[in-house]
Design a protein around this motif. Structure first.
Motif, PDB file in Angstrom:
ATOM      1  N   ASN A 163     -13.792   2.552 -54.220  1.00  0.00           N
ATOM      2  CA  ASN A 163     -12.505   2.956 -53.653  1.00  0.00           C
ATOM      3  C   ASN A 163     -12.510   4.469 -53.488  1.00  0.00           C
ATOM      4  N   PHE A 164     -12.236   4.911 -52.281  1.00  0.00           N
ATOM      5  CA  PHE A 164     -12.131   6.336 -51.985  1.00  0.00           C
ATOM      6  C   PHE A 164     -10.715   6.621 -51.541  1.00  0.00           C
ATOM      7  N   GLN A 165     -10.176   7.741 -51.986  1.00  0.00           N
ATOM      8  CA  GLN A 165      -8.878   8.204 -51.507  1.00  0.00           C
ATOM      9  C   GLN A 165      -8.914   9.718 -51.463  1.00  0.00           C
ATOM     10  N   THR A 166      -8.365  10.256 -50.397  1.00  0.00           N
ATOM     11  CA  THR A 166      -8.284  11.712 -50.299  1.00  0.00           C
ATOM     12  C   THR A 166      -7.085  12.088 -49.444  1.00  0.00           C
ATOM     13  N   THR A 167      -6.585  13.277 -49.679  1.00  0.00           N
ATOM     14  CA  THR A 167      -5.501  13.835 -48.873  1.00  0.00           C
ATOM     15  C   THR A 167      -6.022  15.131 -48.259  1.00  0.00           C
ATOM     16  N   ILE A 168      -5.802  15.261 -46.967  1.00  0.00           N
ATOM     17  CA  ILE A 168      -6.298  16.415 -46.231  1.00  0.00           C
ATOM     18  C   ILE A 168      -5.124  17.129 -45.603  1.00  0.00           C
ATOM     19  N   SER A 169      -5.078  18.430 -45.777  1.00  0.00           N
ATOM     20  CA  SER A 169      -4.061  19.253 -45.125  1.00  0.00           C
ATOM     21  C   SER A 169      -4.668  19.837 -43.864  1.00  0.00           C
ATOM     22  N   SER A 170      -3.903  19.798 -42.807  1.00  0.00           N
ATOM     23  CA  SER A 170      -4.364  20.390 -41.566  1.00  0.00           C
ATOM     24  C   SER A 170      -4.362  21.905 -41.701  1.00  0.00           C
ATOM     25  N   ARG A 171      -5.396  22.531 -41.207  1.00  0.00           N
ATOM     26  CA  ARG A 171      -5.462  23.996 -41.211  1.00  0.00           C
ATOM     27  C   ARG A 171      -4.737  24.584 -40.011  1.00  0.00           C
ATOM     28  N   ILE A 172      -4.369  23.741 -39.092  1.00  0.00           N
ATOM     29  CA  ILE A 172      -3.654  24.187 -37.890  1.00  0.00           C
ATOM     30  C   ILE A 172      -2.168  24.011 -38.152  1.00  0.00           C
ATOM     31  N   LEU A 173      -1.449  25.088 -38.205  1.00  0.00           N
ATOM     32  CA  LEU A 173      -0.004  25.050 -38.446  1.00  0.00           C
ATOM     33  C   LEU A 173       0.730  24.818 -37.118  1.00  0.00           C
ATOM     34  N   PRO A 174       1.947  24.270 -37.172  1.00  0.00           N
ATOM     35  CA  PRO A 174       2.684  23.990 -35.935  1.00  0.00           C
ATOM     36  C   PRO A 174       2.849  25.217 -35.038  1.00  0.00           C
ATOM     37  N   GLN A 175       3.058  26.387 -35.603  1.00  0.00           N
ATOM     38  CA  GLN A 175       3.190  27.580 -34.762  1.00  0.00           C
ATOM     39  C   GLN A 175       1.881  27.921 -34.075  1.00  0.00           C
ATOM     40  N   ASP A 176       0.745  27.601 -34.696  1.00  0.00           N
ATOM     41  CA  ASP A 176      -0.550  27.838 -34.051  1.00  0.00           C
ATOM     42  C   ASP A 176      -0.759  26.916 -32.854  1.00  0.00           C
ATOM     43  N   ILE A 177      -0.226  25.704 -32.928  1.00  0.00           N
ATOM     44  CA  ILE A 177      -0.351  24.739 -31.821  1.00  0.00           C
ATOM     45  C   ILE A 177       0.410  25.249 -30.609  1.00  0.00           C
TER      46      ILE A 177
END
Length: 176
Positions: free
Chosen positions: A159-173
């Motif tokens: 069983n694998f589980q991970t949480t990833i945060s995006s490095r791209i912030l909404p203002q950068d988009i």
């Protein structure tokens, strides 16, 4: 004197006993060696599955970290979101990951191309689930359950589980 010279050597009973003890020792050693080889093959298979799973998770995490506009959806009958779609920031390509229930694999799609298996053929993926948390920055949590296609190893599940945060912030988009 002659009688002493004739008594040198081994009797038939001594030879039979020695050969029996030697045969039993060789049989035990051969059995232990065969068992060690079988155990080594099983461990190699499990290490291969674990290595492929780690590589798959790492590739997915690397892509997700640099993505934006995440969407999670699910196939009919799926318990949770088993399809993740997002835009990759480096080239603007749409990327999708999904659980292929028929092949028991994780499939990858780039742009409008076909879904291609990401996991190796010796790995079966029992479940893949994505969860999107909209915060600043977005977080994608996914877990997967997988094991070996070898019938002897069906009870060995990872069983694998991970949480990833995006490095791209909404203002950068918005600036892109």
């Amino acid at each position: 004197m002659k009688k002493l010279k004739l008594e040198k050597g081994f009797t038939m009973v001594e030879l039979i006993v020695a050969m029996s003890v030697f045969s039993i020792a060789i049989s035990l050693a051969t059995g232990a060696f065969a068992r060690a080889i079988k155990t080594q093959r099983i461990l190699n298979n499990l290490m291969s599955v674990n290595s492929n799973a780690s590589l798959t998770v790492e590739q997915m995490a690397r892509e997700i970290r640099t993505g934006y506009n995440f969407g999670v959806s699910q196939d009919a009958g799926a318990e949770c979101g088993n399809i993740l779609t997002f835009v990759r920031s480096r080239d603007g390509a749409t990327v999708s990951y999904k659980w292929n229930e028929e092949r028991k694999s994780i499939d990858f799609q780039e742009g409008d191309g076909n879904f291609l298996p990401l996991t190796a053929t010796n790995v079966f993926v029992q479940n893949l689930c994505f969860l999107k948390t909209e915060s600043d920055p977005w977080r994608i949590t996914f877990y997967l359950t997988l094991g070996s296609t070898d019938p002897r190893l069906r009870e060995n599940i990872l069983n694998f589980q991970t949480t990833i945060s995006s490095r791209i912030l909404p203002q950068d988009i918005q600036q892109q």
